[in-house]
Design a protein around this motif. Structure first.
Motif, mmCIF file in Angstrom:
data_model
loop_
_atom_site.group_PDB
_atom_site.id
_atom_site.type_symbol
_atom_site.label_atom_id
_atom_site.label_comp_id
_atom_site.label_asym_id
_atom_site.label_seq_id
_atom_site.Cartn_x
_atom_site.Cartn_y
_atom_site.Cartn_z
ATOM 1 N N LEU A 247 -18.310 -27.822 34.788
ATOM 2 C CA LEU A 247 -18.845 -29.085 34.274
ATOM 3 C C LEU A 247 -20.291 -28.924 33.800
ATOM 4 O O LEU A 247 -20.677 -29.473 32.765
ATOM 5 C CB LEU A 247 -18.765 -30.164 35.357
ATOM 6 N N VAL B 26 -21.596 -29.565 29.919
ATOM 7 C CA VAL B 26 -22.698 -30.460 29.564
ATOM 8 C C VAL B 26 -23.817 -29.709 28.852
ATOM 9 O O VAL B 26 -24.409 -30.218 27.885
ATOM 10 C CB VAL B 26 -23.244 -31.160 30.831
ATOM 11 N N THR C 297 -13.510 -36.273 28.330
ATOM 12 C CA THR C 297 -14.469 -35.584 29.195
ATOM 13 C C THR C 297 -15.867 -36.167 29.010
ATOM 14 O O THR C 297 -16.592 -36.407 29.977
ATOM 15 C CB THR C 297 -14.484 -34.083 28.884
ATOM 16 N N ASP C 298 -16.251 -36.385 27.755
ATOM 17 C CA ASP C 298 -17.561 -36.986 27.481
ATOM 18 C C ASP C 298 -17.660 -38.381 28.068
ATOM 19 O O ASP C 298 -18.706 -38.787 28.590
ATOM 20 C CB ASP C 298 -17.811 -37.046 25.971
ATOM 21 N N LEU D 42 -18.090 -37.855 31.924
ATOM 22 C CA LEU D 42 -19.347 -37.233 32.307
ATOM 23 C C LEU D 42 -20.556 -38.053 31.884
ATOM 24 O O LEU D 42 -21.472 -38.287 32.669
ATOM 25 C CB LEU D 42 -19.437 -35.826 31.707
ATOM 26 N N LEU E 170 -20.977 -40.582 34.875
ATOM 27 C CA LEU E 170 -21.874 -39.781 35.703
ATOM 28 C C LEU E 170 -23.336 -39.995 35.337
ATOM 29 O O LEU E 170 -24.151 -40.420 36.161
ATOM 30 C CB LEU E 170 -21.500 -38.302 35.586
ATOM 31 N N VAL F 222 -14.867 -37.163 39.166
ATOM 32 C CA VAL F 222 -14.793 -36.685 37.777
ATOM 33 C C VAL F 222 -13.390 -36.179 37.474
ATOM 34 O O VAL F 222 -12.804 -36.515 36.436
ATOM 35 C CB VAL F 222 -15.818 -35.561 37.524
#
Length: 335
Positions: A33, A37, A191-192, A195, A199, A310
């Motif tokens: 991860l 990023v 995923t974007d 995250l 997040l 996540v």
């Protein structure tokens, strides 16, 4: 015999590999991860510095210092506040606060007695949890250090090998070529969304709330900040789960000035961080359905531990995406 033995050997090795990787699963996932990023930063740096090893080393070192530096610096303060909170909880009496909040209960002697007994039991449970948490952190220190090492190594090699990894996954994913591009695009969007949308925005909300705790001089501000950071990244829930009970406690305890300051700060600053920053941070990335995000996060935490907040939404979203791709494929075949 050969036809039977080959699949059996593959399955057997897969099972053994699972047990080998299982203790490191969370650390490897966190490293991947981080690589995901930080990969755009790695690409920009690689345009100026042609050495992949040096670029990956710089990104990993900078990220490690940015994360581990503040944590190591704040650990003594956090431990001190945790012990202070433990002492306060151990001798605290919540019964008067509850009876003050719900005066109708104070009229009943039986209800008052039951509340006093329940709150004393609650004190013991909270104190026991704090002690067990401290013991776990102390006895697991070697495991934590080893996990950090695995995260850093995974982070480093994932940055270097991301193209090879994508190519390898593309060769084994059982999807037709015409659907693979759509799958990769949707996977990146999901995923974007998890995250960046959950997040990073949640962490920013927690940090802003922590600034308020310190600014208003609340006791155990660092401990409250850590709790707000944790709940801030959980979909739908957010920082209100911490700052609203704290605000109620301040009102009931007679700290009206601090309570009003925190109330206004929570309503007009902490809450608005999500409204203002989410569109900027997430930008044109996909927005995940709140129900999928919440169910995935809660179920993921049960299944995989903390990293599940996540992994859970990602797994659910990928599953739904594959169903949509095969549904579109079947539709196209019928036309």
């Amino acid at each position: 015999f050969k036809k039977i033995m080959t699949p059996m050997i593959i399955v057997g090795l897969a099972v053994l590999s699972f047990f080998v990787i299982k203790p490191l699963f969370v650390s490897i996932t966190v490293g991947l991860l981080f690589a995901y990023v930080c990969y755009p930063l790695y690409l920009k740096l690689n345009k100026k510095i042609k050495s992949e090893n040096l670029c990956a080393g710089i990104v990993v070192s900078a990220t490690s210092i940015a994360f581990l530096g503040p944590i190591l610096f704040l650990i003594p303060v956090f431990v001190k506040q945790l012990l202070s909170f433990y002492e306060a909880i151990r001798v605290a009496d919540f019964a008067p606060l509850i009876l003050k909040l719900f005066p109708v209960l104070a009229a009943s002697k039986q209800a008052s007695t039951e509340i006093i007994a329940a709150t004393s039991h609650l004190n013991a449970k909270i104190a026991e949890f704090i002690i067990s948490l401290a013991q776990t952190l102390i006895f697991s220190s070697i495991e934590i250090i080893f996990a950090i090492v695995v995260i850093i190594f995974t982070f480093y090699f994932a940055l270097k090998e991301v193209n090879n990894l994508k190519e390898y996954l593309g060769s084994i994913i059982p999807i037709a070529k015409e659907h693979k591009k759509k799958f990769y695009e949707k996977m990146d969007q999901v995923t974007d969304s998890v995250l960046f949308g959950q997040l990073i925005v949640g962490l920013l909300q927690g940090i802003v709330a922590g600034v308020g705790y310190f600014m208003f001089g609340l006791p155990n501000a660092l401990l409250l900040t850590v709790l707000t950071l944790v709940v801030g990244i959980i979909p739908v829930i957010g920082p209100w789960l911490v700052w609203i009970p704290v605000d109620i406690f301040l009102f009931l305890n007679g700290d009206t000035t601090q309570a009003m300051q925190l109330l206004l700060f929570g309503l007009f600053v902490i809450n608005w961080v999500d409204t203002l920053l989410r569109p900027v941070v997430v930008a044109k990335r996909a927005r995940m359905n709140p129900a999928i995000a919440l169910i995935g996060a809660v179920g993921g935490i049960y299944a995989f531990g903390f990293i599940g907040f996540v992994l859970g939404p990602l797994i659910l979203a990928m599953f739904i995406l594959l169903i949509e791709i095969y549904k579109d494929k079947d539709t196209e075949s019928l036309v």
